[in-house]
Motif scaffolding. Structure first.
Motif, mmCIF file in Angstrom:
data_model
loop_
_atom_site.group_PDB
_atom_site.id
_atom_site.type_symbol
_atom_site.label_atom_id
_atom_site.label_comp_id
_atom_site.label_asym_id
_atom_site.label_seq_id
_atom_site.Cartn_x
_atom_site.Cartn_y
_atom_site.Cartn_z
ATOM 1 N N TYR A 1 9.128 -2.818 7.745
ATOM 2 C CA TYR A 1 9.568 -2.903 6.350
ATOM 3 C C TYR A 1 8.388 -3.158 5.427
ATOM 4 O O TYR A 1 8.137 -2.409 4.472
ATOM 5 C CB TYR A 1 10.617 -4.013 6.223
ATOM 6 N N ASN A 2 7.643 -4.212 5.704
ATOM 7 C CA ASN A 2 6.537 -4.616 4.841
ATOM 8 C C ASN A 2 5.475 -3.520 4.743
ATOM 9 O O ASN A 2 4.982 -3.214 3.649
ATOM 10 C CB ASN A 2 5.896 -5.893 5.390
ATOM 11 N N SER A 3 5.124 -2.924 5.890
ATOM 12 C CA SER A 3 4.086 -1.898 5.912
ATOM 13 C C SER A 3 4.533 -0.639 5.173
ATOM 14 O O SER A 3 3.728 -0.006 4.468
ATOM 15 C CB SER A 3 3.736 -1.536 7.356
ATOM 16 N N GLY A 4 5.796 -0.276 5.316
ATOM 17 C CA GLY A 4 6.291 0.915 4.643
ATOM 18 C C GLY A 4 6.244 0.798 3.138
ATOM 19 O O GLY A 4 5.839 1.732 2.434
ATOM 20 N N VAL A 5 6.656 -0.359 2.621
ATOM 21 C CA VAL A 5 6.600 -0.587 1.176
ATOM 22 C C VAL A 5 5.142 -0.626 0.710
ATOM 23 O O VAL A 5 4.771 -0.031 -0.307
ATOM 24 C CB VAL A 5 7.317 -1.895 0.795
ATOM 25 N N HIS A 6 4.323 -1.343 1.466
ATOM 26 C CA HIS A 6 2.905 -1.476 1.125
ATOM 27 C C HIS A 6 2.223 -0.120 1.010
ATOM 28 O O HIS A 6 1.521 0.168 0.022
ATOM 29 C CB HIS A 6 2.195 -2.326 2.185
ATOM 30 N N ASP A 7 2.385 0.722 2.006
ATOM 31 C CA ASP A 7 1.674 1.995 2.037
ATOM 32 C C ASP A 7 2.025 2.866 0.837
ATOM 33 O O ASP A 7 1.144 3.484 0.217
ATOM 34 C CB ASP A 7 1.988 2.745 3.331
ATOM 35 N N ALA A 8 3.308 2.926 0.500
ATOM 36 C CA ALA A 8 3.730 3.740 -0.640
ATOM 37 C C ALA A 8 3.250 3.135 -1.955
ATOM 38 O O ALA A 8 2.878 3.865 -2.886
ATOM 39 C CB ALA A 8 5.253 3.876 -0.647
ATOM 40 N N PHE A 9 3.246 1.811 -2.038
ATOM 41 C CA PHE A 9 2.776 1.139 -3.262
ATOM 42 C C PHE A 9 1.304 1.439 -3.513
ATOM 43 O O PHE A 9 0.918 1.809 -4.633
ATOM 44 C CB PHE A 9 2.986 -0.371 -3.147
ATOM 45 N N VAL A 10 0.488 1.289 -2.490
ATOM 46 C CA VAL A 10 -0.949 1.519 -2.637
ATOM 47 C C VAL A 10 -1.223 2.968 -3.018
ATOM 48 O O VAL A 10 -2.071 3.264 -3.874
ATOM 49 C CB VAL A 10 -1.688 1.133 -1.343
ATOM 50 N N GLU A 11 -0.515 3.893 -2.395
ATOM 51 C CA GLU A 11 -0.695 5.308 -2.718
ATOM 52 C C GLU A 11 -0.320 5.606 -4.159
ATOM 53 O O GLU A 11 -1.056 6.295 -4.887
ATOM 54 C CB GLU A 11 0.141 6.167 -1.776
ATOM 55 N N GLU A 12 0.829 5.092 -4.603
ATOM 56 C CA GLU A 12 1.284 5.375 -5.965
ATOM 57 C C GLU A 12 0.455 4.633 -7.001
ATOM 58 O O GLU A 12 0.297 5.114 -8.131
ATOM 59 C CB GLU A 12 2.764 5.009 -6.112
ATOM 60 N N ALA A 13 -0.078 3.463 -6.638
ATOM 61 C CA ALA A 13 -0.900 2.697 -7.580
ATOM 62 C C ALA A 13 -2.040 3.549 -8.118
ATOM 63 O O ALA A 13 -2.352 3.530 -9.318
ATOM 64 C CB ALA A 13 -1.438 1.443 -6.902
#
Length: 386
Positions: free
Chosen positions: A181-193
């Motif tokens: 869960y945490n990694s999935g949200v993190h990865d998309a957040f960093v990419e979209e940032a």
């Protein structure tokens, strides 16, 4: 025996049609009931999630039974299966519920457990998770659906919201890199940032077996000059992070996703530390609309005054979406799990739910289409951000 049950179902349905003036509590057949299982963490660190899902499912089922049930048949919520957020325990709970007659599943609650159970339920038992957000949670079979956003969607929407509302330009992230869960949200957040003009100046990780001391990561974040700390973790970890951030003198904004919900109910947590925390979540118990307030009251009345969280709202909507699909599919309790599953899956793309968590439709791949909501914690309550 099965053919006789079908005959009884037809006769009973005809009897219902002929007695439209009878109370809604008169059902197709007294001994025919749809049995729904619930699996989630009922004990342990994430028990708030599981118990809220189970309690809300029972409330929805009671209301539905008062108004005609699923396609004219009563629905029963079986005793919950406690997986403590563990995939192996979730599979054991799934098999135990099958032995008890489960025909549909509201669950599981957490992502790792849902991936494991999804592999077992594929093309066999209709699976509808209220809250498991990892992409792979519902990819094992065409009979698997979710009410919540995916992990990537939460990460993407969070970055967009932070940028659009000019909450910060320099952001940091602290997350559990060992959790789906945490990694999935993190990865998309960093990419979209990077796409929306946010500068990730610190990207710090920890693992589940080292989630008690964040001093090293917080020191790096403090030194980075970040204006906002994104926390895509569950509330139990985030409560400790907020405490240690305060002790470290970290003056920064905090932003989380749906896993943050529940932080105000953490035992011995200083709620003042959550003041100003922002999060994306589909439901707030402090919302003023009639539908939300009726649910909050019903939940409190049934559970010693407790306040439901967004996991409860998602589960409540799951059961009502199941009712819409069951009515559309014209299923009956005597059908096999496989036939119920196939019929429900086909009908899911036909329905639209105006639920607690918003207006929702579903795609053929089981994903839910609805808009996110953002809240800020003020004076110990969630206030919707516009």
């Amino acid at each position: 025996m099965r053919n006789w049950k079908k005959v009884l179902g037809v006769v009973s349905a005809a009897a219902m049609a002929a007695t439209m003036m009878m109370p809604a509590s008169v059902f197709a057949a007294k001994d025919e009931t749809f049995k729904i299982g619930v699996i989630g963490p009922m004990t342990g660190d994430y028990a708030q999630y599981g118990t809220n899902v189970y309690n809300a499912a029972k409330i929805a089922a009671d209301e539905i039974n008062e108004n005609g049930g699923f396609n004219g048949y009563k629905v029963e919520i079986l005793d919950a299966g406690d997986d403590q957020g563990d995939p192996e325990k979730a599979v054991n709970a799934y098999n135990d519920l099958l032995d008890k007659g489960m025909q549909m599943l509201c669950g599981t609650v957490t992502s790792g457990a849902c991936i494991a159970v999804g592999a077992e339920a594929a093309e066999s038992t209709f699976l509808f998770t209220p809250s498991a957000t990892a992409l792979d949670c519902i990819t094992a079979g065409t009979n698997e659906f979710r009410m919540c956003f995916t992990d990537p969607a939460q990460g993407t929407k969070s970055a967009q919201f932070i940028s659009e509302h000019k909450l910060a330009t320099k952001v940091a992230v602290l997350y559990d890199s060992a959790a789906d869960y945490n990694s999935g949200v993190h990865d998309a957040f960093v990419e979209e940032a990077g796409n929306v003009g946010l500068d990730v100046v610190a990207d710090e990780a920890y693992t589940t077996d080292s989630n008690t001391d964040y001093s090293v990561q917080l020191a790096k974040i403090k030194k980075s000059g970040a204006e906002l700390l994104f926390l895509p973790n569950y509330y139990s970890d985030n409560a400790l992070i907020l405490q240690q951030a305060s002790e470290a003198g970290l003056d920064i904004k905090f932003f989380g996703v749906d896993g943050m919900d529940g932080i105000l109910n953490v035992e011995n947590f200083d709620k003042s530390l959550a003041e100003g925390v922002m999060l994306l979540t589909p439901f707030s118990a402090t919302a003023t609309d009639e539908k939300s307030q009726n649910f909050v009251k019903a939940y409190g009345d049934a559970n010693n005054g407790e306040t439901p969280n967004q996991f409860a709202a998602d589960a409540y909507d799951v059961i009502y979406a199941m009712q819409l699909a069951a009515d559309d599919a014209k299923i009956t309790p005597d059908m096999s799990n496989e036939d119920i599953s196939a019929a429900m899956s086909a009908s899911m793309v036909n329905i639209e739910l105006d639920g607690l968590t918003g207006k929702a439709k579903w795609t053929e791949d089981g994903e839910c289409d609805k808009e996110p909501k953002a809240f800020e914690i003020k004076d110990g309550a969630y206030v919707e951000m516009k």
